[in-house]
Motif scaffolding. Structure first.
Motif, PDB file in Angstrom:
ATOM      1  N   LYS A  67      12.609 -20.115  39.109  1.00  0.00           N
ATOM      2  CA  LYS A  67      12.316 -20.043  40.554  1.00  0.00           C
ATOM      3  C   LYS A  67      13.591 -19.810  41.360  1.00  0.00           C
ATOM      4  O   LYS A  67      13.853 -20.490  42.357  1.00  0.00           O
ATOM      5  N   THR A  68      14.400 -18.876  40.894  1.00  0.00           N
ATOM      6  CA  THR A  68      15.637 -18.511  41.587  1.00  0.00           C
ATOM      7  C   THR A  68      15.670 -16.995  41.747  1.00  0.00           C
ATOM      8  O   THR A  68      14.826 -16.284  41.209  1.00  0.00           O
ATOM      9  N   ARG A  69      16.659 -16.508  42.457  1.00  0.00           N
ATOM     10  CA  ARG A  69      16.953 -15.074  42.535  1.00  0.00           C
ATOM     11  C   ARG A  69      18.372 -14.911  42.029  1.00  0.00           C
ATOM     12  O   ARG A  69      19.272 -15.685  42.374  1.00  0.00           O
ATOM     13  N   ILE A  70      18.584 -13.881  41.204  1.00  0.00           N
ATOM     14  CA  ILE A  70      19.880 -13.663  40.568  1.00  0.00           C
ATOM     15  C   ILE A  70      20.361 -12.257  40.887  1.00  0.00           C
ATOM     16  O   ILE A  70      19.592 -11.291  40.792  1.00  0.00           O
ATOM     17  N   VAL A  71      21.631 -12.140  41.260  1.00  0.00           N
ATOM     18  CA  VAL A  71      22.271 -10.848  41.486  1.00  0.00           C
ATOM     19  C   VAL A  71      23.483 -10.769  40.577  1.00  0.00           C
ATOM     20  O   VAL A  71      24.308 -11.683  40.556  1.00  0.00           O
ATOM     21  N   ILE A  72      23.570  -9.686  39.833  1.00  0.00           N
ATOM     22  CA  ILE A  72      24.735  -9.447  38.984  1.00  0.00           C
ATOM     23  C   ILE A  72      25.523  -8.321  39.641  1.00  0.00           C
ATOM     24  O   ILE A  72      25.046  -7.197  39.743  1.00  0.00           O
ATOM     25  N   ALA A  73      26.719  -8.645  40.099  1.00  0.00           N
ATOM     26  CA  ALA A  73      27.576  -7.674  40.772  1.00  0.00           C
ATOM     27  C   ALA A  73      28.889  -7.590  40.001  1.00  0.00           C
ATOM     28  O   ALA A  73      29.737  -8.471  40.120  1.00  0.00           O
ATOM     29  N   ASP A  74      29.009  -6.548  39.188  1.00  0.00           N
ATOM     30  CA  ASP A  74      30.179  -6.343  38.345  1.00  0.00           C
ATOM     31  C   ASP A  74      30.346  -7.546  37.420  1.00  0.00           C
ATOM     32  O   ASP A  74      29.531  -7.740  36.533  1.00  0.00           O
ATOM     33  N   GLN A  75      31.375  -8.361  37.603  1.00  0.00           N
ATOM     34  CA  GLN A  75      31.606  -9.509  36.727  1.00  0.00           C
ATOM     35  C   GLN A  75      31.195 -10.824  37.388  1.00  0.00           C
ATOM     36  O   GLN A  75      31.438 -11.894  36.841  1.00  0.00           O
ATOM     37  N   LYS A  76      30.571 -10.742  38.554  1.00  0.00           N
ATOM     38  CA  LYS A  76      30.150 -11.943  39.268  1.00  0.00           C
ATOM     39  C   LYS A  76      28.639 -12.082  39.200  1.00  0.00           C
ATOM     40  O   LYS A  76      27.910 -11.102  39.229  1.00  0.00           O
TER      41      LYS A  76
END
Length: 172
Positions: free
Chosen positions: A140-149
């Motif tokens: 129940k979360t939202r995840i963003v992968i931005a390069d190495q973060k």
């Protein structure tokens, strides 16, 4: 006695927040400006403007701002959008009190280089984003992968579960 308004609590002064706009999010901000502007100005009663020279979104309280915490909620909302979350997901920060954004880098978990790093990112992205979508739905979360973060938006307990699961995938 009536409760004090935000304007009265700050001794009649205006409070400010500024949120930096990274270069890669500038065009997204232009496209989504009205979706961001409307809830901040109309519902939260906070003035919002874009400083084009400094590339910052400026937020400030008005005399009719009902709660001083609205300013920080709006700043968190804009910051979440700048990290890469959709407006629809980030707007939950305005409506719910128990939502937070947490960020960490892959190298904080394990030092990976070149193809090992890209494989780790692929592991939790999955084919067509299916693995990440499964993580999001299960925790129940939202995840963003931005390069190495990696940025996680959710409640504290749910973020801990998501972070631990992602860290385990990185360590494999």
């Amino acid at each position: 006695m009536e409760p004090l308004t935000a304007h009265e609590t700050s001794d009649g002064g205006v409070q400010f927040r500024k949120v930096s706009v990274p270069p890669h999010r500038y065009s997204h901000l232009e496209k989504s400006w009205m979706d961001i502007y409307t809830p901040i100005y109309e519902q939260m009663k906070i003035d919002i403007c874009m400083d084009l020279k400094a590339r910052k979104v400026e937020l400030k309280t008005r005399q009719d701002t009902p709660d001083i915490s609205n300013l920080q909620k709006c700043a968190d909302f804009v910051h979440a959008f700048m990290l890469g979350f959709d407006v629809i997901d980030a707007i939950a920060l305005l409506r719910l009190d128990e939502l937070y954004v947490e960020s960490f880098e892959i190298k904080d978990v394990k030092t990976l280089r070149r193809e090992h790093l890209s494989r780790a990112i692929d592991r939790f992205s999955g084919k067509g984003g299916k693995t990440m979508l499964a993580f999001e739905n299960a925790t129940k979360t939202r995840i963003v992968i931005a390069d190495q973060k990696i940025h996680i938006l959710g409640s504290f307990a749910n973020m801990k579960v998501a972070r631990d699961s992602l860290c385990n995938l990185i360590r494999i």
